[in-house]
Design a protein around this motif. Structure first.
Motif, mmCIF file in Angstrom:
data_model
loop_
_atom_site.group_PDB
_atom_site.id
_atom_site.type_symbol
_atom_site.label_atom_id
_atom_site.label_comp_id
_atom_site.label_asym_id
_atom_site.label_seq_id
_atom_site.Cartn_x
_atom_site.Cartn_y
_atom_site.Cartn_z
ATOM 1 N N MET A 1 0.822 -1.203 0.000
ATOM 2 C CA MET A 1 0.000 0.000 0.000
ATOM 3 C C MET A 1 0.856 1.251 0.000
ATOM 4 N N GLY A 2 2.010 1.189 0.688
ATOM 5 C CA GLY A 2 2.868 2.372 0.786
ATOM 6 C C GLY A 2 4.111 2.258 -0.064
ATOM 7 N N ALA A 3 4.005 1.525 -1.178
ATOM 8 C CA ALA A 3 5.176 1.312 -2.020
ATOM 9 C C ALA A 3 5.554 2.588 -2.759
ATOM 10 N N VAL A 4 6.873 2.818 -2.904
ATOM 11 C CA VAL A 4 7.389 3.972 -3.645
ATOM 12 C C VAL A 4 7.363 3.641 -5.131
ATOM 13 N N ASP A 5 6.529 4.344 -5.887
ATOM 14 C CA ASP A 5 6.393 4.089 -7.327
ATOM 15 C C ASP A 5 7.335 4.952 -8.153
ATOM 16 N N GLU A 6 7.679 6.135 -7.649
ATOM 17 C CA GLU A 6 8.495 7.059 -8.434
ATOM 18 C C GLU A 6 9.269 7.956 -7.477
ATOM 19 N N ILE A 7 10.537 8.226 -7.814
ATOM 20 C CA ILE A 7 11.371 9.169 -7.064
ATOM 21 C C ILE A 7 11.784 10.273 -8.017
ATOM 22 N N ILE A 8 11.455 11.501 -7.672
ATOM 23 C CA ILE A 8 11.713 12.654 -8.548
ATOM 24 C C ILE A 8 12.678 13.583 -7.842
ATOM 25 N N SER A 9 13.809 13.814 -8.464
ATOM 26 C CA SER A 9 14.803 14.713 -7.876
ATOM 27 C C SER A 9 14.672 16.103 -8.475
ATOM 28 N N PHE A 10 14.867 17.127 -7.662
ATOM 29 C CA PHE A 10 14.795 18.509 -8.123
ATOM 30 C C PHE A 10 16.202 19.109 -8.137
ATOM 31 N N GLY A 11 16.474 19.888 -9.175
ATOM 32 C CA GLY A 11 17.750 20.577 -9.272
ATOM 33 C C GLY A 11 17.746 21.858 -8.450
ATOM 34 N N PRO A 12 18.803 22.626 -8.571
ATOM 35 C CA PRO A 12 18.887 23.896 -7.823
ATOM 36 C C PRO A 12 17.743 24.822 -8.210
ATOM 37 N N ALA A 13 17.311 25.622 -7.255
ATOM 38 C CA ALA A 13 16.224 26.560 -7.506
ATOM 39 C C ALA A 13 16.684 27.675 -8.423
ATOM 40 N N ASP A 14 15.726 28.243 -9.180
ATOM 41 C CA ASP A 14 16.042 29.370 -10.043
ATOM 42 C C ASP A 14 15.942 30.667 -9.239
ATOM 43 N N ASP A 15 16.034 31.798 -9.947
ATOM 44 C CA ASP A 15 16.034 33.081 -9.253
ATOM 45 C C ASP A 15 14.750 33.340 -8.480
ATOM 46 N N SER A 16 13.662 32.686 -8.904
ATOM 47 C CA SER A 16 12.396 32.876 -8.185
ATOM 48 C C SER A 16 12.218 31.897 -7.052
ATOM 49 N N GLY A 17 13.217 31.031 -6.866
ATOM 50 C CA GLY A 17 13.148 30.069 -5.785
ATOM 51 C C GLY A 17 12.444 28.780 -6.155
ATOM 52 N N ARG A 18 12.278 28.536 -7.460
ATOM 53 C CA ARG A 18 11.554 27.349 -7.899
ATOM 54 C C ARG A 18 12.482 26.393 -8.637
ATOM 55 N N SER A 19 12.140 25.133 -8.561
ATOM 56 C CA SER A 19 12.838 24.097 -9.322
ATOM 57 C C SER A 19 11.789 23.258 -10.043
ATOM 58 N N ALA A 21 10.880 19.857 -12.433
ATOM 59 C CA ALA A 21 11.277 18.530 -12.913
ATOM 60 C C ALA A 21 10.237 18.028 -13.908
ATOM 61 N N TRP A 22 10.714 17.452 -15.012
ATOM 62 C CA TRP A 22 9.819 16.900 -16.028
ATOM 63 C C TRP A 22 9.705 15.400 -15.816
ATOM 64 N N LEU A 23 8.469 14.903 -15.789
ATOM 65 C CA LEU A 23 8.229 13.477 -15.599
ATOM 66 C C LEU A 23 7.952 12.822 -16.944
ATOM 67 N N PRO A 24 8.506 11.655 -17.173
ATOM 68 C CA PRO A 24 8.193 10.942 -18.424
ATOM 69 C C PRO A 24 6.739 10.471 -18.420
ATOM 70 N N ALA A 25 6.257 10.153 -19.601
ATOM 71 C CA ALA A 25 4.884 9.657 -19.724
ATOM 72 C C ALA A 25 4.693 8.422 -18.855
ATOM 73 N N ASN A 26 3.535 8.328 -18.219
ATOM 74 C CA ASN A 26 3.137 7.186 -17.390
ATOM 75 C C ASN A 26 3.938 7.063 -16.106
ATOM 76 N N ALA A 27 4.620 8.143 -15.701
ATOM 77 C CA ALA A 27 5.390 8.072 -14.465
ATOM 78 C C ALA A 27 4.471 7.931 -13.265
ATOM 79 N N LEU A 28 3.311 8.570 -13.309
ATOM 80 C CA LEU A 28 2.345 8.489 -12.217
ATOM 81 C C LEU A 28 1.173 7.628 -12.651
ATOM 82 N N GLU A 29 0.745 6.738 -11.767
ATOM 83 C CA GLU A 29 -0.350 5.846 -12.105
ATOM 84 C C GLU A 29 -1.689 6.534 -11.887
ATOM 85 N N ASN A 30 -2.709 6.045 -12.595
ATOM 86 C CA ASN A 30 -4.069 6.504 -12.327
ATOM 87 C C ASN A 30 -4.569 5.879 -11.031
ATOM 88 N N GLY A 31 -5.609 6.479 -10.474
ATOM 89 C CA GLY A 31 -6.181 5.937 -9.251
ATOM 90 C C GLY A 31 -5.565 6.576 -8.019
#
Length: 809
Positions: A1-19, A21-31
């Motif tokens: 039930m608590g299985a890790v399906d995807e790990i997404i790493s974020f790079g350094p923040a930009d000037d606005s403080g945001r980072s 990340a682009w996920l490939p197709a089907n990275a997140l499951e439906n449901g």
């Protein structure tokens, strides 16, 4: 039930403080899914963060900074974090498929921070969309906004270093650099920025390795306008979009225009997946004469399937599950490719013919017609290899529209699937057929045109509404077309419980009802499951001219498409519910053997949609019981009345009992429906106005099944015999030769005549037969010699005539 399906790493923040990340197709499951923003996580994919499944993440040495989850109510589903979006979280009684954070600056760590999205891609580059109240636009890398702002891509540096497209494509099914940022440069070989693709194909000079493709799709919905021949420099991120390698552009520039396109690589069929993969995204041509196989999706998506020759359903020519059937299935797959139109929008306007011109009544095609030198870009979309054309192909019409088949005889029967002819227009429930009066009028016009041209004495109808009204409405329309009361309907009332049924219409001037109709359902034989099959309807018809009788049995057995409990698809090619259809066939054989209409058993004609190809088990039951498959006998192994998945076969039958078989003069399917694209039919549900106008009140595409016709000959041949001499004189007790002049004719073909009896009456009278045209008699006074001749036509009908020779003055 608590299985890790995807790990997404974020790079350094930009000037606005945001980072971002682009996920490939089907990275997140439906449901049900939980998104956790964490720091200090040292785990791996597949780790179970809730080993005891109590809905609380176990101590794991990391900190959860923020979270949101969707819980769709599945049994045993668990969601984690402070904010869980469930069914009715916002008052709606179904779980959300997507949501966005309300851009009000507040973060209450509750569901009040989130609004359900409406799925029209609002804010995705190139799509304005319509935002729901409170919904945030798609603004990757920027603050959430209630306003859609389309930001064009920045320019790329034409002098920057690039990698080869081949290095991005690699030699396998997927790119070896998925997720990486790359820069490429090449010439545009296919521009498909309009119509839903939102991008174009770029091809470079290549790396010389035939195993790696030199072309690739660039997804750039907010990119610059390009044209074929432009040399472009693209910076972007590599991904696999449902099996197709692509680059999502982050910067783009046109470095020059008017460059020569690379020569189109020849792609010949059959082709392996590896051969196609090596050309993915490249300019290709299909040099062979390829037959049009499939066009089911032509009206909706403007795509057709092409192959080296028309393809047969494996179980139409080989035993189900046999090595031959399996091999044919594999060969069919290798020998086909889809010709698309460079658009992903539904019901595109205009529809485009394979020759590149606008499709219409004066520019249509049929299954089996030939397409040559289709040229475009090879790609992989929606689980199919496709050529996206950049120019019109060569086209040759070789499968011309046929006239009604000549089946001979004086008595004809036709099986006709009327494709859900419903007089309950636009009704609710299990509704089928026309949605509007206009659609109904179009549908009826086509069906009536087909019935009128076939001109059968008896029609067995399939897929007509089971309301005791539709069949009479159709007969009225047919008689109006014919200008008189030519046809009548058999009044059966409602049969069974399905919304569709079978029915008979017939010509009272040609045939009479002989006795009452009979119905086979589960009350007669439990093997005939009428929760799944439509009841079988039998009626004996008598030919008015000769009195000869035929019992016609019209059927519509359970389809292959949906499953039956305990009767699944066994993957042998027979589809779902094969045991259900087989049991129905067994019940029908036993029922007909009892003469259910009171007529002589064995003079039965089984017609209708049996939803089985001719090598499948239900048909084996019927043929092993002595019924002859007339389409196979008359038209051969490659007969067909239906096209499914680009493969030919027949589900529509005429099977003659042994007592009727000698009377058959011909059987054929009239190819007016299966070979025609559905864009020509009556239905206006999805079509644009211009496609609705592609309509003619003719027989073509009046249904999706071709009608089947059978002819019978019940008329005996004409026979005239004269003898020379009729009187023998003198009565001198010597042998005299008499000769017979025979004239025998029949419309069905050559007639055989036999002298079947010769008798002598009188004192010492004697006769000798020399041949069918000559005899010797003894000339004794008062002798009478009688000769009986029998003429037999090809259908076994006979006529006899008697002539006499007398001896005396």
């Amino acid at each position: 039930m608590g299985a890790v399906d995807e790990i997404i790493s974020f790079g350094p923040a930009d000037d606005s403080g945001r980072s971002l990340a682009w996920l490939p197709a089907n990275a997140l499951e439906n449901g049900t899914v939980s998104l956790l923003l964490v720091t200090g996580f040292g785990g791996a994919l597949g780790d179970d963060l809730d080993a005891d499944n109590d809905g609380v993440i176990d101590a794991a040495g990391f900190e959860i900074l923020d979270s949101v989850a969707v819980e769709d109510g599945g049994p045993g589903d668990l969601a984690y974090g402070d904010t869980v979006l469930t069914e009715q979280y916002d008052g709606l009684d179904f779980p959300p498929g997507g949501a966005s954070r309300i851009p009000d600056g507040a973060d209450t760590d509750s569901t009040a921070d989130w609004v359900r999205n409406d799925f029209d891609r609002a804010g995705i580059p190139g799509f304005a969309g319509t935002l729901a109240t409170g919904e945030a636009a798609n603004t990757p890398g920027a603050p959430n906004s209630l306003t859609v702002v389309v930001v064009p891509l920045p320019p790329a540096d034409c002098n920057a270093a690039t990698v080869s497209i081949a290095s991005v494509q690699g030699s396998g099914d997927a790119s070896p650099v998925v997720g990486s940022s790359v820069e490429i440069e090449g010439v545009v070989v296919g521009d498909f920025q309009d119509g839903g693709f939102d991008g174009y194909y770029v091809q470079d000079a290549g790396d010389g390795d035939p195993a790696t493709s030199d072309g690739i799709f660039v997804y750039a919905p907010n990119g610059m306008a390009v044209a074929e021949g432009d040399v472009v420099h693209i910076a972007g991120v590599v991904s696999e979009f449902f099996g197709m390698t692509e680059i999502t552009a982050t910067a783009n520039s046109v470095c020059e225009s008017g460059a020569a396109l690379p020569p189109a690589a020849e792609l010949t069929l059959p082709a392996t997946p590896e051969a196609k993969e090596a050309l993915e995204g490249m300019r290709v041509t299909l040099p062979q004469d390829l037959a049009i196989l499939e066009y089911f999706n032509f009206g909706r998506y403007n795509e057709i399937a092409l192959g080296t020759e028309r393809q047969m359903q494996p179980t139409a020519v080989h035993e189900p599950g046999s090595p031959e059937a399996i091999a044919l299935d594999e060969a069919n797959e290798a020998n086909r490719i889809t010709l698309d139109d460079g658009r992903s929008i539904e019901n595109p306007d205009p529809a485009i013919h394979p020759n590149g011109e606008v499709f219409g009544l004066d520019n249509t095609f049929r299954g089996g017609d030939l397409v040559t030198d289709a040229t475009g870009v090879l790609d992989y979309r929606f689980d199919l290899w496709r050529v996206q054309p950049t120019q019109g192909a060569g086209y040759e019409a070789v499968n011309l529209r046929p006239e009604v088949p000549e089946v001979g005889g004086n008595f004809s029967v036709s099986s006709f699937n009327v494709l859900n002819y419903f007089t309950s227009i636009g009704s609710g429930g299990d509704f089928r057929g026309a949605n509007t009066q206009e659609e109904f009028d179009r549908q009826e016009a086509k069906i009536v045109a087909a019935l009128a041209e076939i001109d059968a004495d008896v029609f067995g109808l399939i897929e007509i509404e089971n309301n005791d009204e539709a069949v009479f409405t159709l007969v009225d329309a047919l008689n109006d077309e014919l200008g008189g009361d030519v046809y009548a309907a058999l009044d059966t009332g409602v049969i069974g419980t399905d919304v569709i049924t079978t029915a008979f219409i017939y010509k009272p001037s040609e045939v009479e009802l002989a006795g009452d109709f009979a119905i086979l359902d589960e009350s007669v034989d439990p093997r005939f499951d009428t929760d799944l099959n439509r009841p079988a309807l039998a009626q004996t018809f008598a030919d008015v001219e000769t009195g000869e009788e035929v019992t016609v049995v019209v059927n519509h057995l359970k389809s292959k498409g949906s499953a039956c409990a305990g009767d699944p698809d066994t993957e042998d090619g027979q589809g779902n519910c094969n045991l259900t259809r087989e049991a129905a066939a067994e019940a029908m054989v036993d029922w007909l053997a009892t003469g259910p209409t009171g007529a002589e058993p064995g003079r039965d004609l089984i017609i209708g949609d049996l939803n089985s190809y001719d090598k499948e088990d239900p048909i084996d039951v019927l043929t092993e019981a002595g019924y002859t498959d007339l389409l196979l006998a008359e038209q051969g192994e490659n007969a067909y009345s239906y096209v499914f998945d680009g493969q030919l076969g027949y589900l529509d039958y005429a099977l003659a009992g042994p007592g009727l078989l000698p009377k058959v003069t011909g059987a054929a399917a009239w190819a007016i429906n299966a070979d025609e694209p559905s864009l020509l039919d009556y239905d206006m549900t999805f079509k644009k106005d211009a496609q609705d106008a592609i309509f003619a009140p003719d027989p073509f595409r009046s249904s999706d099944h071709d009608p089947v016709l059978v002819g019978f000959d019940f008329i005996p041949p004409e026979l005239s015999v004269t003898v020379d001499p009729e009187v023998v004189f003198p009565p001198n007790a010597k042998w005299r030769t008499v000769t017979f002049d025979i004239d025998a004719t029949d419309d069905s073909g050559e007639v055989s005549v036999e002298l079947v009896e010769a008798t002598a009456e009188g004192h010492k009278a004697q006769v000798e037969v020399i041949s069918d045209t000559e005899a010797r008699v003894l000339a004794r006074l008062g002798a009478v010699y009688t000769f009986v001749f029998e003429a037999t036509d090809p259908s076994g009908n006979t006529t006899t005539q008697e002539v006499t020779v007398t001896v005396g003055p």
